[in-house]
Design a protein around this motif. Structure first.
Motif, short mmCIF file in Angstrom:
data_model
loop_
_atom_site.label_atom_id
_atom_site.label_comp_id
_atom_site.label_asym_id
_atom_site.label_seq_id
_atom_site.Cartn_x
_atom_site.Cartn_y
_atom_site.Cartn_z
N ASP A 189 0.95 -1.21 0.35
CA ASP A 189 0.49 0.00 0.07
C ASP A 189 1.09 1.22 -0.54
O ASP A 189 0.37 1.75 -0.28
CB ASP A 189 -0.76 0.27 1.37
CG ASP A 189 -1.84 -1.19 0.95
OD1 ASP A 189 -2.53 -1.48 -0.18
OD2 ASP A 189 -2.69 -1.53 2.20
N LEU A 190 1.96 1.59 1.11
CA LEU A 190 2.98 2.15 0.45
C LEU A 190 3.26 2.15 -0.56
O LEU A 190 3.56 4.03 -1.42
CB LEU A 190 3.81 2.43 1.99
CG LEU A 190 4.56 2.97 2.06
CD1 LEU A 190 4.58 5.12 2.63
CD2 LEU A 190 5.75 2.77 3.12
N ALA A 191 3.87 1.57 -1.26
CA ALA A 191 4.56 2.06 -2.22
C ALA A 191 3.63 2.28 -3.48
O ALA A 191 4.24 3.10 -4.37
CB ALA A 191 4.52 -0.07 -2.48
N LYS A 192 2.13 1.84 -3.22
CA LYS A 192 1.01 2.51 -4.14
C LYS A 192 1.06 3.36 -4.27
O LYS A 192 1.08 4.48 -5.31
CB LYS A 192 0.17 1.47 -3.67
CG LYS A 192 -0.33 0.50 -4.43
CD LYS A 192 -1.39 -0.74 -4.01
CE LYS A 192 -1.70 -1.30 -5.05
NZ LYS A 192 -2.69 -2.00 -4.34
N LYS A 193 1.00 3.90 -2.81
CA LYS A 193 0.54 5.77 -2.47
C LYS A 193 2.16 6.33 -3.28
O LYS A 193 1.74 7.41 -3.78
CB LYS A 193 0.92 6.03 -0.95
CG LYS A 193 -0.34 5.34 -0.72
CD LYS A 193 -1.52 6.85 -0.78
CE LYS A 193 -2.62 5.42 0.34
NZ LYS A 193 -3.32 6.87 0.98
N ILE A 194 3.35 5.72 -2.74
CA ILE A 194 4.96 6.50 -3.19
C ILE A 194 4.24 7.05 -4.90
O ILE A 194 4.85 7.90 -5.56
CB ILE A 194 5.50 5.84 -2.83
CG1 ILE A 194 6.27 5.76 -1.34
CG2 ILE A 194 6.70 6.18 -3.69
CD1 ILE A 194 6.98 4.88 -1.36
#
Length: 176
Positions: free
Chosen positions: A87-92
């Protein structure tokens, strides 16, 4: 023959007892991870603006690393941590327009991507999986595209100023 039967029953009883103790220990570890996992979820849910990316990402990665350090073998906890990293990677990647064209921000995001990849590599070992594709090459590609766009914009701005005979202003575009 009687001893063989008794040993088998005793072995079964012992194996069942060990299994129950392991399950109880796993449940205690999962309970210990509940609050930090909730904190990670909250940080991800609140991450709605590009300006929040760097502080939130740093906090998420720190919390996830601490949880993994404390509970390194729980597949359930590890799965939750991996999902949070995805999820963090997607946000980045979602916020790339805010950081890709700014060299300092792009460098900071590359550092975050490196940390994210390093932690994910540790987590996937527990799951018997792989972390692919890694985050850093994607971030580097977006940063390169952003740098190209910034260069194109600078050249276009300089050309416009030269056409308007404002050479000092054109020079400012090229220096930036």
């Amino acid at each position: 023959d009687l001893d063989a039967v008794r040993a088998t029953k005793a072995t079964t009883i012992l194996e069942d007892r060990v299994k129950k103790l392991r399950e109880r220990m796993a449940a205690q570890l999962e309970a210990k991870a509940k609050a930090p996992l909730a904190q990670i979820s909250k940080l991800l849910a609140e991450l709605k603006e590009p300006a929040q990316l760097m502080p939130a990402a740093g906090s998420i990665l720190n919390i996830a690393a601490q949880v993994h350090e404390q509970i390194p073998t729980s597949k359930k906890v590890t799965d939750s941590l991996l999902r949070a990293l995805v999820d963090l990677a997607k946000k980045i990647l979602q916020f790339h327009a805010a950081w890709a064209t700014e060299p300092a921000r792009a460098t900071a995001v590359k550092e975050i991507a490196t940390k994210l990849d390093e932690l994910a590599q540790k987590l996937v070992v527990v799951m018997g999986s792989t972390w692919d594709p890694t985050m850093l090459p994607q971030v580097e590609r977006l940063a390169l595209e952003g740098a190209r766009q910034r260069l194109k914009d600078s050249i276009k701005g300089a050309e416009t100023e030269i056409a308007n005979r404002k050479c000092a202003k054109a020079f400012e575009y090229l220096v930036a």
